[in-house]
Design an enzyme around this catalytic site. Structure first.
Site, mmCIF file in Angstrom:
data_model
loop_
_atom_site.group_PDB
_atom_site.id
_atom_site.type_symbol
_atom_site.label_atom_id
_atom_site.label_comp_id
_atom_site.label_asym_id
_atom_site.label_seq_id
_atom_site.Cartn_x
_atom_site.Cartn_y
_atom_site.Cartn_z
ATOM 1 N N GLY A 196 -0.002 -11.079 8.121
ATOM 2 C CA GLY A 196 1.287 -10.706 7.237
ATOM 3 C C GLY A 196 1.665 -9.083 7.442
ATOM 4 O O GLY A 196 0.883 -8.503 8.537
ATOM 5 N N VAL A 197 2.455 -8.285 6.557
ATOM 6 C CA VAL A 197 2.797 -7.015 6.780
ATOM 7 C C VAL A 197 2.238 -6.363 5.613
ATOM 8 O O VAL A 197 2.473 -6.923 4.410
ATOM 9 C CB VAL A 197 4.402 -6.886 6.826
ATOM 10 C CG1 VAL A 197 4.587 -5.635 6.836
ATOM 11 C CG2 VAL A 197 4.981 -7.665 8.134
ATOM 12 N N ASP A 198 1.163 -5.665 5.796
ATOM 13 C CA ASP A 198 0.752 -4.941 4.573
ATOM 14 C C ASP A 198 0.046 -5.779 3.598
ATOM 15 O O ASP A 198 -0.267 -5.574 2.454
ATOM 16 C CB ASP A 198 1.811 -4.119 3.784
ATOM 17 C CG ASP A 198 2.137 -3.034 4.832
ATOM 18 O OD1 ASP A 198 3.369 -2.660 4.479
ATOM 19 O OD2 ASP A 198 1.855 -2.469 5.867
ATOM 20 N N HIS A 239 -1.437 2.817 4.759
ATOM 21 C CA HIS A 239 0.213 2.432 4.107
ATOM 22 C C HIS A 239 0.393 3.428 2.769
ATOM 23 O O HIS A 239 -0.497 3.639 2.314
ATOM 24 C CB HIS A 239 0.329 0.924 3.644
ATOM 25 C CG HIS A 239 1.634 0.619 3.013
ATOM 26 N ND1 HIS A 239 2.761 0.709 3.921
ATOM 27 C CD2 HIS A 239 1.995 0.729 1.838
ATOM 28 C CE1 HIS A 239 3.923 0.511 2.896
ATOM 29 N NE2 HIS A 239 3.538 0.527 1.758
ATOM 30 N N ASP A 295 -3.799 -8.177 8.924
ATOM 31 C CA ASP A 295 -3.841 -9.707 9.269
ATOM 32 C C ASP A 295 -2.466 -10.093 9.748
ATOM 33 O O ASP A 295 -1.864 -9.308 9.895
ATOM 34 C CB ASP A 295 -4.345 -10.683 7.971
ATOM 35 C CG ASP A 295 -3.589 -10.391 6.984
ATOM 36 O OD1 ASP A 295 -3.774 -10.850 5.742
ATOM 37 O OD2 ASP A 295 -2.288 -9.914 7.072
ATOM 38 N N LEU A 313 2.112 -6.434 14.770
ATOM 39 C CA LEU A 313 1.321 -6.909 15.833
ATOM 40 C C LEU A 313 1.278 -8.651 16.125
ATOM 41 O O LEU A 313 1.500 -9.144 14.854
ATOM 42 C CB LEU A 313 -0.267 -6.709 15.708
ATOM 43 C CG LEU A 313 -0.533 -5.245 15.651
ATOM 44 C CD1 LEU A 313 -1.899 -4.817 15.392
ATOM 45 C CD2 LEU A 313 -0.211 -4.599 17.044
ATOM 46 N N MET A 366 5.026 1.270 13.972
ATOM 47 C CA MET A 366 6.025 0.825 13.156
ATOM 48 C C MET A 366 6.332 -0.788 13.809
ATOM 49 O O MET A 366 7.448 -1.370 13.665
ATOM 50 C CB MET A 366 7.431 1.531 13.401
ATOM 51 C CG MET A 366 7.364 2.854 12.615
ATOM 52 S SD MET A 366 7.023 2.582 10.962
ATOM 53 C CE MET A 366 6.387 4.048 10.209
ATOM 54 N N ASN A 420 -4.873 -0.384 9.211
ATOM 55 C CA ASN A 420 -3.635 0.212 8.911
ATOM 56 C C ASN A 420 -3.799 1.411 7.700
ATOM 57 O O ASN A 420 -4.505 1.107 6.774
ATOM 58 C CB ASN A 420 -2.594 -0.544 8.926
ATOM 59 C CG ASN A 420 -1.278 -0.188 8.552
ATOM 60 O OD1 ASN A 420 -0.774 0.508 9.245
ATOM 61 N ND2 ASN A 420 -0.398 -0.486 7.772
#
Ligand code: GRF
Length: 196
Positions: A139-141, A100, A137, A84, A81, A98
């Site tokens: 960004g988030v998701d 999701h 990368d 990175l 959660m 990841n």
């Protein structure tokens, strides 16, 4: 392939991975450590039961050190959660994946985590949801998608019933996604990446 699994919660995705590896499904994959973002998460119990080294790491510098010391080839975020920091993304470009619980690019990004994802899917009147395995990368998701699988939304679904159904698919595609990435892992600079 040395896999470091990063967790923050119950660890059902981690458990699915442990079971599949023990069942011989992921030839050449080895979970070398489980790193939790906070204390007291059940995922660490699961690691201990499986005889896998587990620890809590909160600081990026220490995370990089632990990943390197374990000669990590692949970082798997399984219910992790935290976002990175760029230093980690840079060190493991195209080697962090990841899972999701939605069909990215729908219902993902900041704020869409855990139950909220499924509640948003229901509020959006969707008849289909799903799970996505993707590279991580900055960004988030937002990283390149590796694998996606649809999951039906059923009449009367609550966020809990939908979450449970999607979680089952997560457990399946996470291992499939890892298998796919392992087959395409670029040669590691220097040593033979397959050395045990
Ligand atoms: C689940 O909501 C899953 O969709 C997401 O993280 C949450 C916890 O997963 N990836 P786990 O049971 O800790 O693996």
């Amino acid at each position: 392939v040395n896999i470091s699994v990063l967790v923050s919660g119950g660890g059902t995705n981690l458990q699915a991975l442990i079971d599949k590896i023990q069942g011989g499904e992921l030839e050449g994959a080895r979970i070398v450590q489980v790193i939790a973002s906070r204390e007291g998460v059940y995922a660490l119990e699961r690691a201990a039961k499986a005889g896998i080294k587990g620890k809590v790491v909160k600081e990026t510098g220490r995370l990089l050190q632990e990943l390197a010391e374990a000669e990590t080839d692949l970082v798997v975020l399984a219910g992790y959660m935290k976002v990175l920091e760029p230093a980690v993304i840079d060190a493991y470009r195209k080697r962090i994946i990841n899972i999701h619980p939605s069909l990215i690019p729908k219902y993902c990004g900041k704020g869409f985590y855990g139950k909220r994802v499924h509640q948003a899917v229901l509020d959006g009147g969707e008849s289909v949801s799903g799970a996505t395995v993707h590279f991580v990368d900055e960004g988030v998701d937002t990283g390149e998608i590796i694998l996606q699988r649809e999951v039906p939304v059923k009449p009367g679904d609550t966020a809990d019933t939908l979450a449970a159904r999607v979680l089952e698919t997560e457990h399946v595609i996470l291992a499939e996604g890892i298998k796919k990435v392992m087959a395409e892992l670029p040669e590691k600079e220097g040593g033979n990446q397959w050395a045990e």
